[in-house]
Every structure is written in C-alpha cells, then in structure tokens.
Enzyme design. Structure first.
Site, PDB file in Angstrom:
ATOM      1  N   ASP A 184      -0.053 -20.758  16.352  1.00  0.00           N
ATOM      2  CA  ASP A 184       1.114 -20.069  15.789  1.00  0.00           C
ATOM      3  C   ASP A 184       2.279 -21.037  15.552  1.00  0.00           C
ATOM      4  OD1 ASP A 184       2.672 -17.804  15.006  1.00  0.00           O
ATOM      5  OD2 ASP A 184       3.614 -17.780  16.985  1.00  0.00           O
ATOM      6  N   LYS A 215       6.832 -19.017  24.537  1.00  0.00           N
ATOM      7  CA  LYS A 215       7.596 -17.778  24.462  1.00  0.00           C
ATOM      8  C   LYS A 215       8.057 -17.425  25.872  1.00  0.00           C
ATOM      9  CE  LYS A 215       5.685 -15.997  20.199  1.00  0.00           C
ATOM     10  NZ  LYS A 215       6.767 -16.294  19.258  1.00  0.00           N
ATOM     11  N   LYS A 217       2.121 -18.168   5.927  1.00  0.00           N
ATOM     12  CA  LYS A 217       1.161 -18.292   7.013  1.00  0.00           C
ATOM     13  C   LYS A 217       0.797 -16.926   7.588  1.00  0.00           C
ATOM     14  CE  LYS A 217       2.605 -19.286  11.326  1.00  0.00           C
ATOM     15  NZ  LYS A 217       3.349 -18.449  12.282  1.00  0.00           N
ATOM     16  N   ASP A 246      -3.577  -0.862  -3.721  1.00  0.00           N
ATOM     17  CA  ASP A 246      -4.570  -1.147  -2.692  1.00  0.00           C
ATOM     18  C   ASP A 246      -5.156  -2.501  -3.090  1.00  0.00           C
ATOM     19  OD1 ASP A 246      -6.758  -1.500  -1.141  1.00  0.00           O
ATOM     20  OD2 ASP A 246      -7.766   0.366  -1.671  1.00  0.00           O
ATOM     21  N   ARG A 290       0.820  -1.211   0.000  1.00  0.00           N
ATOM     22  CA  ARG A 290       0.000   0.000   0.000  1.00  0.00           C
ATOM     23  C   ARG A 290       0.864   1.276   0.000  1.00  0.00           C
ATOM     24  NH1 ARG A 290      -5.527   0.832   1.833  1.00  0.00           N
ATOM     25  NH2 ARG A 290      -5.859  -1.336   2.407  1.00  0.00           N
ATOM     26  N   HIS A 321       8.342 -22.189   7.083  1.00  0.00           N
ATOM     27  CA  HIS A 321       9.770 -21.878   6.947  1.00  0.00           C
ATOM     28  C   HIS A 321      10.669 -22.882   7.677  1.00  0.00           C
ATOM     29  CE1 HIS A 321       9.436 -19.739  10.841  1.00  0.00           C
ATOM     30  NE2 HIS A 321      10.734 -19.840  10.908  1.00  0.00           N
ATOM     31  N   GLU A 376      11.332 -20.412  22.816  1.00  0.00           N
ATOM     32  CA  GLU A 376      11.786 -19.081  22.396  1.00  0.00           C
ATOM     33  C   GLU A 376      11.943 -18.194  23.625  1.00  0.00           C
ATOM     34  OE1 GLU A 376      10.052 -17.731  18.405  1.00  0.00           O
ATOM     35  OE2 GLU A 376       8.339 -18.492  19.503  1.00  0.00           O
ATOM     36  N   HIS A 402       4.783 -25.603  12.355  1.00  0.00           N
ATOM     37  CA  HIS A 402       6.181 -26.019  12.511  1.00  0.00           C
ATOM     38  C   HIS A 402       6.329 -27.327  13.291  1.00  0.00           C
ATOM     39  CE1 HIS A 402       6.533 -22.035  11.053  1.00  0.00           C
ATOM     40  NE2 HIS A 402       6.498 -21.411  12.214  1.00  0.00           N
TER      41      HIS A 402
HETATM   42  C1  BG6 Z   1       6.779 -17.987  13.295  1.00  0.00           C
HETATM   43  C2  BG6 Z   1       5.891 -17.629  14.454  1.00  0.00           C
HETATM   44  O1  BG6 Z   1       6.099 -18.799  12.377  1.00  0.00           O
HETATM   45  O2  BG6 Z   1       7.919 -18.685  13.775  1.00  0.00           O
HETATM   46  C3  BG6 Z   1       6.642 -16.812  15.479  1.00  0.00           C
HETATM   47  O3  BG6 Z   1       4.787 -16.881  13.973  1.00  0.00           O
HETATM   48  C4  BG6 Z   1       7.905 -17.502  15.891  1.00  0.00           C
HETATM   49  O4  BG6 Z   1       5.838 -16.546  16.620  1.00  0.00           O
HETATM   50  C5  BG6 Z   1       8.716 -17.932  14.671  1.00  0.00           C
HETATM   51  O5  BG6 Z   1       8.662 -16.618  16.696  1.00  0.00           O
HETATM   52  C6  BG6 Z   1       9.888 -18.801  15.080  1.00  0.00           C
HETATM   53  O6  BG6 Z   1      10.714 -19.019  13.969  1.00  0.00           O
HETATM   54  P1  BG6 Z   1      12.254 -19.366  14.152  1.00  0.00           P
HETATM   55  O7  BG6 Z   1      12.742 -19.649  12.780  1.00  0.00           O
HETATM   56  O8  BG6 Z   1      12.876 -18.157  14.784  1.00  0.00           O
HETATM   57  O9  BG6 Z   1      12.304 -20.545  15.066  1.00  0.00           O
END
Ligand code: BG6
Length: 479
Positions: free
Chosen positions: A229, A328, A142, A87, A46, A172, A210, A234
């Site tokens: 999340d 976290k 995502k 937009d 945007r 990822h 984390e 993952h």
């Molecule tokens: C993301 C989550 O997909 O992965 C985040 O939305 C998280 O909350 C992150 O912090 C962790 O990724 P990595 O590669 O740092 O382990």
C-alpha cells in the site's frame, strides 16, 4: 500528444477518491480560472444518477471536503458536470457513455479510479465505443496490481489500447509540493550535490507515519498491507527522488530515466533487514482505538507497519543504508526524509573538550513543510574551561517563506498536468515494474523467513524490533 483535453471522463465518480480529492481539486482549479474554459466533466459509475443528481452529489462532497475560501464559482463548476450510469463489466453501456462524452477528437482525458478487476473490461468497453483514439489519454489510479505479474497484466491490457505516452499512472505523492521541492533543493542549489554521496552521507531515513487505522477500507487493505500500500509506490518514489542522478532537464523522459535507474539498482534485502508489525489496541492522542483485528473483525496476518533497511547498489550510494519505515496508528502523522551526514574527518576542537555532532538535513514533507539543517556552532562565552559547541537548526518553514500561497491538494497539480498532457509527475511503466520487482523479492524473503507481523500498541512507533533494526548499526530513528 500536445493537446489540452476539453473533456474529462471520471470512472468511479461517486467513489471515495472522487468525493475527497478529485471533485474538490477540479473545483478549486476552476475557481482560480486554471481549467480550460470549455472543459466538460463526465462522471460515470454504477449508481443510478442523472446530471442533476450528480451535481447535487458533487455539491455535498465539495461542501464537506473543500475549504469554503476555495469554493468560489462552485455553481459554474457544477454546471460543467454530467453523468452517465454504467455497468463497467458489460459492453452495452459504453455506446451510450460515448454519446454522452461526445466527439473525443478535441482531446479526452479518462481517469480510472475503480477496482483493478474492472480495468480490463473498462478498456475493452472504451475501445468498443471508440474512446481510444489518438487524442485520448488514460490515467490510472492505484492499486495497479498486487505483484509484478498482475501489474504487467494490467499494463498489457492498457497498452493494447493506449501507447505509453498517453498513459498517466498516478502516485499522488508526486503531486505534493514538498515532494517536487526535493528536486529544487537538490538541483537548484550548489551546496548539496557535491556532498550528496557515500563520501559524506552516512545514511538516509524515510518515514511515512500515519495515525489513522483501516478507515473502513477493510477488504482492500487486508489484501494489500503496508508494503504494497505504501512502500511499493509512495516510499520508493521518495527514495528515487532522493537517490537519483541529476537529470539533464526538467522533462518527463529525463526525470523518469534517472528514477528508474535507482529503482533497478535496489538491492534485494537479506534476512533480518526488515521488520513487520500489526497494531493492537492503544491510544492515539487522547482517544482509545481498537486493534487491527478487532477493526477488521477477524484474525489477520497483514502488516500495518514495515521497516526496511535498503541499499542502492551504485557508485554514489555504496554502503549507504536507506532505512524506510511506514505504519498506521503511529503516534503522529508525519512524512519526512532525514539525510544523515558523516562527521568531519578531524576535530580541531577535541583538545578543547568539545565534541562535534554530524550535520543532518531533515526534509519535512507533511504535515509540517520545513527543511532543517542542523549545524554545529560555538556556544557564546570566554571559553576559559574549554570550548563548547552546540548543534543548532537552520530552519526554513515553507509556509512562512511562501506566505500567501495556496496550500493545494496533490491531485490539483496532477489533474491539470493530465488535462494538459505533461507526464513528468506520473509513473512510467518501467518504474512501476522495477518497484514491484523489489517488493516481490521482499515478500518472497518474508515467506522464506516465515516472518509474522509483531504486535505493537497503537500510538507507539511500531514493534521494538524496528528500533533494533536501526540501532544494530548505531542509528536512531528520527522521532
Ligand atoms: C494511499 C494509501 O495511497 O496513501 C493509504 O492507500 C494512505 O493507506 C494514503 O493512508 C496516505 O496519503 P497521504 O497523502 O495522506 O499521506
């Protein structure tokens, strides 16, 4: 299907993911000569920018997020970048965008890194502008929905314009070298496969810990929570790679066929098989950090920690618990998989006073990339007072074993695969839906149990109930 794209269209080009991961990954690939020579990258968002100001924006991001020794040729990379303001919610701008992109017939890869609410209008706009032809791939970042129903809605909207063999769903974690190495460890060594089952494995632990908190993602995270999340994507992908049957080849269909069987075999959890938590104020390293609600600025029942005892209902994993845990503001950043083997069936050393501990394989995904197999060995000595045995680690530190190789951003591999059209490390629709199916049932279970997240102090390993979840079975988390 087998074409190399010569243009890449990035939606959300000025967003956080683009700055931290996508632009740095693309620049790093370019510096190594891995990008198609004629690749043009068109950013859109945007923000009112033009090519010049987008290049300045990208330069700042690269200087911040890409190590200096990977930035060689940055000027050439910046010259590949173009920008079109859009937009995404109205059809008008898409014709101009298509003009900027140029003829997609040579191969166009589109990367959607925007809020899921924009997916529908964006797809409609792309169709309207003719950016949905046979040489166009669609890559989705995502979150792809918040439950099975909303994920199906997104998948249906995308499927209306792009067939599954041109849809690339990112997780990822699959781009991480150490995650891919799980396949090599399991299927390129003869040692593990014969004992990779319930006869020899007692349980499996998967931890994704984390130290960070909300990181400013207030609205998104509070609606999502740790289960959606981290576990939905993952952690379930890690579980699938650990538990799947050997695929016949390293091929997108073969690998994803095996993963989806595992995901579909996940048993619905029962009462007492999960624990949720939310971090309160505490200390991480030496820094005092506020609690979740304080960071958020309002009361919340969102979980920032979850521990689950799961099962894969098939022959191989009969009665083998999979303990999953993520959170976290835990004491350290660590992702690891622990495979706990059973004890030997009979100890010949029992009469000599020696005790035997079962073998354990620890696969460190991050930040340490190492594989440790604990083995029993004899303590040197004349054994006049009995035999002494001790567990010692057989350690492979991947960075030492492969010194000199580049430590890559996970997105480098995924972006290159997207440009070249290899879906092996992308998540197929049936996988995503099997994942959501299991996650939705967990949320329904929480609702039925009226489970509320228990508070834990930042800098600790989550609520004590998570320890109890494993200890009830005589299992300790590997901390
Ligand atoms: C993301 C989550 O997909 O992965 C985040 O939305 C998280 O909350 C992150 O912090 C962790 O990724 P990595 O590669 O740092 O382990």
């Amino acid at each position: 299907m087998s074409f190399t794209a010569d243009r890449l269209l990035l939606f959300g080009a000025t967003g956080d993911l683009s700055q931290r991961m996508l632009l740095p990954s693309l620049c790093a690939l370019d510096a190594e000569g891995l990008m198609p020579a004629n690749l043009n990258i068109i950013g859109t968002a945007r923000s009112e920018l033009d090519d010049h100001s987008f290049r300045n924006f990208a330069r700042e991001a690269l200087e911040k997020f890409l190590p200096a020794d990977r930035r060689g040729g940055m000027a050439d990379f910046l010259n590949r970048l173009h920008y079109q303001t859009l937009d995404a919610t109205t059809l008008e701008g898409y014709t101009e965008l298509a003009a900027k992109v140029g003829n997609p017939d040579q191969g166009l890869a589109i990367f959607l890194s925007t809020a899921p609410s924009l997916f529908g209008p964006t797809i409609a706009g792309l169709q309207h502008a003719g950016l949905d032809g046979p040489n166009v791939r669609m890559c989705l970042e995502k979150p792809l929905g918040t439950d099975l129903a909303s994920s199906c809605q997104i998948n249906d909207a995308v499927a209306a314009a792009y067939p599954e063999d041109r849809i690339f769903r990112i997780d990822h974690y699959l781009g991480k070298e150490t995650v891919q190495n799980l396949l090599a460890l399991r299927f390129a060594n003869v040692l593990f496969e014969p004992i990779w089952n319930s006869n020899y494995i007692e349980h499996v632990q998967i931890t994704v810990a984390e130290t960070v908190g909300l990181e400013g993602r207030v609205a998104f995270y509070n609606d999502a929570g740790a289960l959606r999340d981290m576990v939905q994507n993952h952690m379930l992908q890690l579980l699938a790679l650990v538990a799947m049957e050997p695929p016949t080849s390293f091929d997108a269909t073969a690998i994803r066929d095996e993963k989806v069987k595992v995901l579909r075999a996940l048993r619905q959890i029962s009462a007492g098989e999960s624990v949720t938590g939310q971090y309160g104020a505490g200390v991480i390293g030496k820094d005092a950090v506020p609690g979740y609600e304080e960071e958020l600025g309002q009361p919340s029942e969102t979980e920032t920690f979850v521990a689950i005892k799961g099962h894969v209902d098939n022959w191989r994993w009969k009665s083998v618990p999979f303990y999953l845990r993520t959170g976290k503001r835990l004491p350290e950043r660590v992702t690891e998989i622990v495979v706990q083997f059973r004890c030997v069936p009979h100890s010949i050393f029992a009469g000599k006073g020696a005790s035997i501990r079962p073998n354990r394989l620890v696969i460190g995904i991050q930040p340490e990339e190492n594989i440790t197999l604990s083995l029993m060995t004899k303590v040197p000595g004349l054994d006049r007072e009995g035999i002494r045995l001790r567990q010692v680690p057989l350690d492979i530190a991947m960075p030492d074993a492969f010194s000199g190789t580049v430590r890559r951003i996970a997105y480098e591999r995924l972006l290159l695969d997207l440009i070249e059209g290899d879906q092996t490390l992308f998540v197929r629709r049936d996988e995503v839906e099997a994942q959501w199916h299991w996650i939705d049932a967990i949320r329904a279970q929480w609702h039925a149990e009226e489970l509320r997240p228990k508070s834990y102090t930042s800098g600790t390993w989550g609520p004590s109930a998570a320890v109890a979840l494993a200890e009830r079975d005589g299992v300790s988390w590997h901390d």
